[in-house]
Scaffold this motif. Structure first.
Motif, PDB file in Angstrom:
ATOM      1  N   GLN A 103     -65.668  14.010 -30.344  1.00 20.16           N
ATOM      2  CA  GLN A 103     -66.825  14.372 -30.598  1.00 20.16           C
ATOM      3  C   GLN A 103     -66.560  15.830 -31.647  1.00 20.16           C
ATOM      4  O   GLN A 103     -67.388  16.016 -32.668  1.00 20.16           O
ATOM      5  CB  GLN A 103     -67.462  15.046 -29.438  1.00 20.16           C
ATOM      6  CG  GLN A 103     -69.094  15.500 -29.692  1.00 20.16           C
ATOM      7  CD  GLN A 103     -69.821  14.254 -30.450  1.00 20.16           C
ATOM      8  OE1 GLN A 103     -70.031  13.295 -30.049  1.00 20.16           O
ATOM      9  NE2 GLN A 103     -70.605  14.594 -31.651  1.00 20.16           N
ATOM     10  N   ALA A 104     -65.755  16.647 -31.351  1.00 19.47           N
ATOM     11  CA  ALA A 104     -65.275  17.837 -32.071  1.00 19.47           C
ATOM     12  C   ALA A 104     -64.869  17.146 -33.603  1.00 19.47           C
ATOM     13  O   ALA A 104     -65.258  17.713 -34.582  1.00 19.47           O
ATOM     14  CB  ALA A 104     -64.233  18.683 -31.526  1.00 19.47           C
ATOM     15  N   ALA A 105     -64.303  15.943 -33.559  1.00 18.87           N
ATOM     16  CA  ALA A 105     -63.797  15.437 -34.834  1.00 18.87           C
ATOM     17  C   ALA A 105     -65.090  15.029 -35.759  1.00 18.87           C
ATOM     18  O   ALA A 105     -65.239  15.226 -36.832  1.00 18.87           O
ATOM     19  CB  ALA A 105     -62.606  14.558 -34.672  1.00 18.87           C
ATOM     20  N   LEU A 118     -58.936  16.352 -40.134  1.00 14.19           N
ATOM     21  CA  LEU A 118     -57.530  16.273 -39.561  1.00 14.19           C
ATOM     22  C   LEU A 118     -57.390  17.324 -38.563  1.00 14.19           C
ATOM     23  O   LEU A 118     -58.478  18.074 -38.403  1.00 14.19           O
ATOM     24  CB  LEU A 118     -56.415  16.705 -40.511  1.00 14.19           C
ATOM     25  CG  LEU A 118     -56.347  15.930 -41.883  1.00 14.19           C
ATOM     26  CD1 LEU A 118     -57.084  16.484 -42.894  1.00 14.19           C
ATOM     27  CD2 LEU A 118     -54.938  16.068 -42.275  1.00 14.19           C
ATOM     28  N   TRP A 119     -56.657  17.245 -37.599  1.00 17.22           N
ATOM     29  CA  TRP A 119     -56.702  18.334 -36.461  1.00 17.22           C
ATOM     30  C   TRP A 119     -55.078  18.581 -36.024  1.00 17.22           C
ATOM     31  O   TRP A 119     -54.052  17.913 -36.220  1.00 17.22           O
ATOM     32  CB  TRP A 119     -57.496  17.922 -35.243  1.00 17.22           C
ATOM     33  CG  TRP A 119     -56.952  16.320 -34.682  1.00 17.22           C
ATOM     34  CD1 TRP A 119     -56.259  15.943 -34.050  1.00 17.22           C
ATOM     35  CD2 TRP A 119     -57.933  15.251 -35.004  1.00 17.22           C
ATOM     36  NE1 TRP A 119     -56.176  14.674 -33.562  1.00 17.22           N
ATOM     37  CE2 TRP A 119     -57.297  14.273 -34.280  1.00 17.22           C
ATOM     38  CE3 TRP A 119     -58.834  14.927 -35.888  1.00 17.22           C
ATOM     39  CZ2 TRP A 119     -57.599  12.980 -34.450  1.00 17.22           C
ATOM     40  CZ3 TRP A 119     -59.164  13.696 -36.056  1.00 17.22           C
ATOM     41  CH2 TRP A 119     -58.716  12.595 -35.166  1.00 17.22           C
ATOM     42  N   HIS A 120     -55.022  19.692 -35.398  1.00 16.72           N
ATOM     43  CA  HIS A 120     -53.585  20.006 -34.906  1.00 16.72           C
ATOM     44  C   HIS A 120     -53.414  19.099 -33.246  1.00 16.72           C
ATOM     45  O   HIS A 120     -54.538  18.596 -32.820  1.00 16.72           O
ATOM     46  CB  HIS A 120     -53.681  21.519 -34.356  1.00 16.72           C
ATOM     47  CG  HIS A 120     -53.491  22.517 -35.720  1.00 16.72           C
ATOM     48  ND1 HIS A 120     -52.430  22.718 -36.148  1.00 16.72           N
ATOM     49  CD2 HIS A 120     -54.588  22.924 -36.673  1.00 16.72           C
ATOM     50  CE1 HIS A 120     -52.618  23.633 -37.572  1.00 16.72           C
ATOM     51  NE2 HIS A 120     -54.044  23.462 -37.745  1.00 16.72           N
ATOM     52  N   TYR A 121     -52.411  19.223 -32.943  1.00 15.36           N
ATOM     53  CA  TYR A 121     -51.792  18.647 -31.853  1.00 15.36           C
ATOM     54  C   TYR A 121     -51.032  19.719 -30.795  1.00 15.36           C
ATOM     55  O   TYR A 121     -50.772  20.901 -31.119  1.00 15.36           O
ATOM     56  CB  TYR A 121     -51.203  17.459 -31.877  1.00 15.36           C
ATOM     57  CG  TYR A 121     -49.961  17.788 -32.740  1.00 15.36           C
ATOM     58  CD1 TYR A 121     -48.654  18.118 -32.328  1.00 15.36           C
ATOM     59  CD2 TYR A 121     -49.908  17.823 -34.127  1.00 15.36           C
ATOM     60  CE1 TYR A 121     -47.550  18.057 -32.909  1.00 15.36           C
ATOM     61  CE2 TYR A 121     -48.763  17.989 -34.801  1.00 15.36           C
ATOM     62  CZ  TYR A 121     -47.472  18.059 -34.316  1.00 15.36           C
ATOM     63  OH  TYR A 121     -46.425  18.183 -35.182  1.00 15.36           O
ATOM     64  N   THR A 122     -50.953  19.394 -29.548  1.00 16.49           N
ATOM     65  CA  THR A 122     -50.261  20.157 -28.671  1.00 16.49           C
ATOM     66  C   THR A 122     -49.148  19.185 -27.968  1.00 16.49           C
ATOM     67  O   THR A 122     -49.090  18.094 -27.807  1.00 16.49           O
ATOM     68  CB  THR A 122     -51.057  20.797 -27.669  1.00 16.49           C
ATOM     69  OG1 THR A 122     -50.168  21.565 -26.730  1.00 16.49           O
ATOM     70  CG2 THR A 122     -51.816  19.673 -26.661  1.00 16.49           C
ATOM     71  N   PRO A 130     -59.310  25.710 -25.304  1.00 21.00           N
ATOM     72  CA  PRO A 130     -60.435  25.002 -25.585  1.00 21.00           C
ATOM     73  C   PRO A 130     -60.540  24.353 -26.889  1.00 21.00           C
ATOM     74  O   PRO A 130     -60.136  24.746 -27.915  1.00 21.00           O
ATOM     75  CB  PRO A 130     -61.439  26.242 -25.668  1.00 21.00           C
ATOM     76  CG  PRO A 130     -60.759  27.418 -25.027  1.00 21.00           C
ATOM     77  CD  PRO A 130     -59.315  27.234 -25.501  1.00 21.00           C
ATOM     78  N   VAL A 131     -61.245  22.981 -26.772  1.00 19.65           N
ATOM     79  CA  VAL A 131     -61.606  22.222 -27.988  1.00 19.65           C
ATOM     80  C   VAL A 131     -63.076  22.667 -28.507  1.00 19.65           C
ATOM     81  O   VAL A 131     -63.929  22.924 -28.091  1.00 19.65           O
ATOM     82  CB  VAL A 131     -61.668  20.968 -27.711  1.00 19.65           C
ATOM     83  CG1 VAL A 131     -62.130  20.136 -28.668  1.00 19.65           C
ATOM     84  CG2 VAL A 131     -60.363  20.296 -27.116  1.00 19.65           C
ATOM     85  N   ASP A 132     -62.880  23.384 -29.869  1.00 25.78           N
ATOM     86  CA  ASP A 132     -64.201  23.726 -30.447  1.00 25.78           C
ATOM     87  C   ASP A 132     -64.091  23.210 -31.812  1.00 25.78           C
ATOM     88  O   ASP A 132     -63.166  22.485 -32.268  1.00 25.78           O
ATOM     89  CB  ASP A 132     -64.255  25.364 -30.327  1.00 25.78           C
ATOM     90  CG  ASP A 132     -63.086  26.125 -30.934  1.00 25.78           C
ATOM     91  OD1 ASP A 132     -62.640  25.738 -32.113  1.00 25.78           O
ATOM     92  OD2 ASP A 132     -62.685  27.223 -30.326  1.00 25.78           O
ATOM     93  N   ALA A 133     -65.232  23.726 -32.569  1.00 25.13           N
ATOM     94  CA  ALA A 133     -65.483  23.415 -33.928  1.00 25.13           C
ATOM     95  C   ALA A 133     -64.736  24.253 -35.119  1.00 25.13           C
ATOM     96  O   ALA A 133     -65.207  23.971 -36.156  1.00 25.13           O
ATOM     97  CB  ALA A 133     -66.957  22.993 -33.939  1.00 25.13           C
ATOM     98  N   SER A 134     -64.046  25.006 -34.639  1.00 23.81           N
ATOM     99  CA  SER A 134     -63.496  26.017 -35.815  1.00 23.81           C
ATOM    100  C   SER A 134     -62.565  25.207 -36.622  1.00 23.81           C
ATOM    101  O   SER A 134     -61.743  24.425 -36.327  1.00 23.81           O
ATOM    102  CB  SER A 134     -62.721  27.284 -34.953  1.00 23.81           C
ATOM    103  OG  SER A 134     -61.893  26.678 -34.314  1.00 23.81           O
ATOM    104  N   LEU A 202     -59.303  20.835 -37.902  1.00 26.62           N
ATOM    105  CA  LEU A 202     -59.892  21.552 -36.837  1.00 26.62           C
ATOM    106  C   LEU A 202     -58.871  22.401 -36.095  1.00 26.62           C
ATOM    107  O   LEU A 202     -57.465  21.734 -36.232  1.00 26.62           O
ATOM    108  CB  LEU A 202     -60.095  20.369 -35.615  1.00 26.62           C
ATOM    109  CG  LEU A 202     -61.506  19.954 -36.002  1.00 26.62           C
ATOM    110  CD1 LEU A 202     -61.762  18.214 -35.543  1.00 26.62           C
ATOM    111  CD2 LEU A 202     -62.709  20.724 -35.325  1.00 26.62           C
ATOM    112  N   GLN A 203     -58.817  23.539 -35.536  1.00 27.93           N
ATOM    113  CA  GLN A 203     -57.620  24.339 -35.401  1.00 27.93           C
ATOM    114  C   GLN A 203     -57.486  24.065 -34.003  1.00 27.93           C
ATOM    115  O   GLN A 203     -56.225  24.328 -33.483  1.00 27.93           O
ATOM    116  CB  GLN A 203     -58.063  25.844 -35.436  1.00 27.93           C
ATOM    117  CG  GLN A 203     -58.171  26.236 -36.827  1.00 27.93           C
ATOM    118  CD  GLN A 203     -56.969  25.980 -37.894  1.00 27.93           C
ATOM    119  OE1 GLN A 203     -55.866  26.596 -37.505  1.00 27.93           O
ATOM    120  NE2 GLN A 203     -57.066  25.275 -38.701  1.00 27.93           N
ATOM    121  N   SER A 204     -58.349  23.531 -33.288  1.00 23.63           N
ATOM    122  CA  SER A 204     -57.992  23.300 -31.847  1.00 23.63           C
ATOM    123  C   SER A 204     -56.960  22.088 -31.575  1.00 23.63           C
ATOM    124  O   SER A 204     -57.000  21.000 -32.623  1.00 23.63           O
ATOM    125  CB  SER A 204     -59.338  22.920 -31.057  1.00 23.63           C
ATOM    126  OG  SER A 204     -60.106  23.896 -30.823  1.00 23.63           O
TER     127      SER A 204
END
Length: 353
Positions: A103-105, A118-122, A130-134, A202-204
């Protein structure tokens, strides 16, 4: 059944230990417009195929495709062709999506319809960030920076438009780095369709990447490593030049490329199965004589770009390349000493940034 907003394609092979975690992480996503997944059992010899079928039997959102052992690229192509959704996400069967990831994506995409999300990963399964929209926006000239930030080369941290992605394929002829080729092909296609777009990151961390796995590309020895990566880098460099990436990004990109190549040369000496060390040395020496490497070193000289591997590769010294790579791999202080020795041998005139 109506089209889902997002379809997640999962290639499956020897994944019986992690597959439930992976699928559970997909099906528990709450996504406006719905989520589905395609599991492609790539001739897995364990119980992975049966696990896939069990998921499909109890959840109509799961589609299973069984095929012979054709490789991860083929599995992704088959799954992608079967996807019926607005957007597409890839996920490996030993990884997982974090709660709220899709949903954030999707929110990031809806906020900027033309952009590439695109987004980061852990690498920590227990990560509670937290997963957010930043988001951070990269212009198209930020392509090299995306690669340097370890966000470009993998297929599973991106939201693709399904209709566009289905127009290209993963190249099944490659066994290494084929993901980067696919991503670059998708970006080129997106540019022709959307023209002016940005990279919306996405930074999350949205994906848990299980780096404890065994038998990955990072742990396997690839006999043609030093032949394949120059092909990938040539395509990446051409794309970066086409969008006029900043000179400072290109310098760092070229330095990173030299590191990847030099450590591949060292890996020949460390792990090539040739029975005689002389054969391994000859193969490593041949890699150091390739025209691609010579062109890269010449480019770095014109850019005044320093790398610890610059002189060892310029001198075509397999022994020095191996010594430096081993020192770096083992965390030995010798690497730093040799690094600065090379820098001062060049008069300190090249840039280390």
């Amino acid at each position: 059944m109506r089209q889902a907003a997002i379809c997640v394609v999962v290639p499956v092979y020897r994944a019986e230990a992690t597959l439930d975690r992976c699928v559970q992480s997909i099906l528990t996503q709450e996504v406006a417009g719905g989520v589905c997944c395609v599991l492609v059992d790539d001739g897995s010899p364990d119980t992975s195929g049966a696990i896939c079928d069990a998921w499909a039997a109890r959840d109509h959102r799961v589609q299973v495709i069984h095929q012979d052992d054709c490789g991860v690229s083929s599995a992704r192509n088959v799954g992608m062709a079967a996807a019926d959704s607005e957007y597409l996400v890839f996920l490996d069967s030993d990884d997982a999506l974090r709660p709220g990831a899709l949903q954030a994506a999707l929110d990031a995409q809806r906020a900027a319809p033309n952009d590439f999300v695109l987004w980061h990963y852990t690498t920590r399964e227990e990560d509670s960030t937290p997963v957010d929209a930043s988001v951070t926006s990269y212009p198209r000239t930020g392509l090299a920076k995306l690669w340097l930030d370890c966000l470009l080369a993998m297929p599973w941290n991106k939201l693709y438009r399904t209709a566009l992605a289905q127009r290209i394929k993963f190249n099944t002829q490659y066994t290494l780095g084929e993901d980067l080729q696919f991503v670059l092909d998708y970006i080129a296609l997106l540019a022709t369709e959307k023209g002016d777009f940005c990279y919306r990151v996405l930074q999350s961390p949205l994906t848990f990447y299980d780096c404890s796995r065994t038998g990955t590309l990072s742990t396997k020895y690839h006999a043609n490593y030093c032949e394949i990566w120059p092909q990938h880098f040539a395509k990446l460099n051409a794309a970066c030049l086409a969008v006029q990436c900043p000179a400072e990004d290109l310098r760092q990109l070229h330095r990173a490329e030299l590191t990847v190549f030099a450590e591949g040369v060292a890996d020949i000496l460390r792990r090539d199965p040739a029975p005689l060390s002389g054969i391994r040395r000859d193969k490593a020496a041949a890699a150091l004589r390739t025209p691609w490497l010579r062109a890269l070193l010449d480019k770095m000289r014109s850019e005044r770009c320093y790398s610890a591997y610059y002189l060892p590769c310029r001198w075509r010294s397999t022994r020095l390349v191996y010594t430096m790579a081993e020192a770096k791999r083992t965390g030995s202080p010798l690497y730093g000493k040799l690094d600065w020795a090379g820098y001062y041998l060049l008069g300190g005139r090249l840039r280390r940034d």
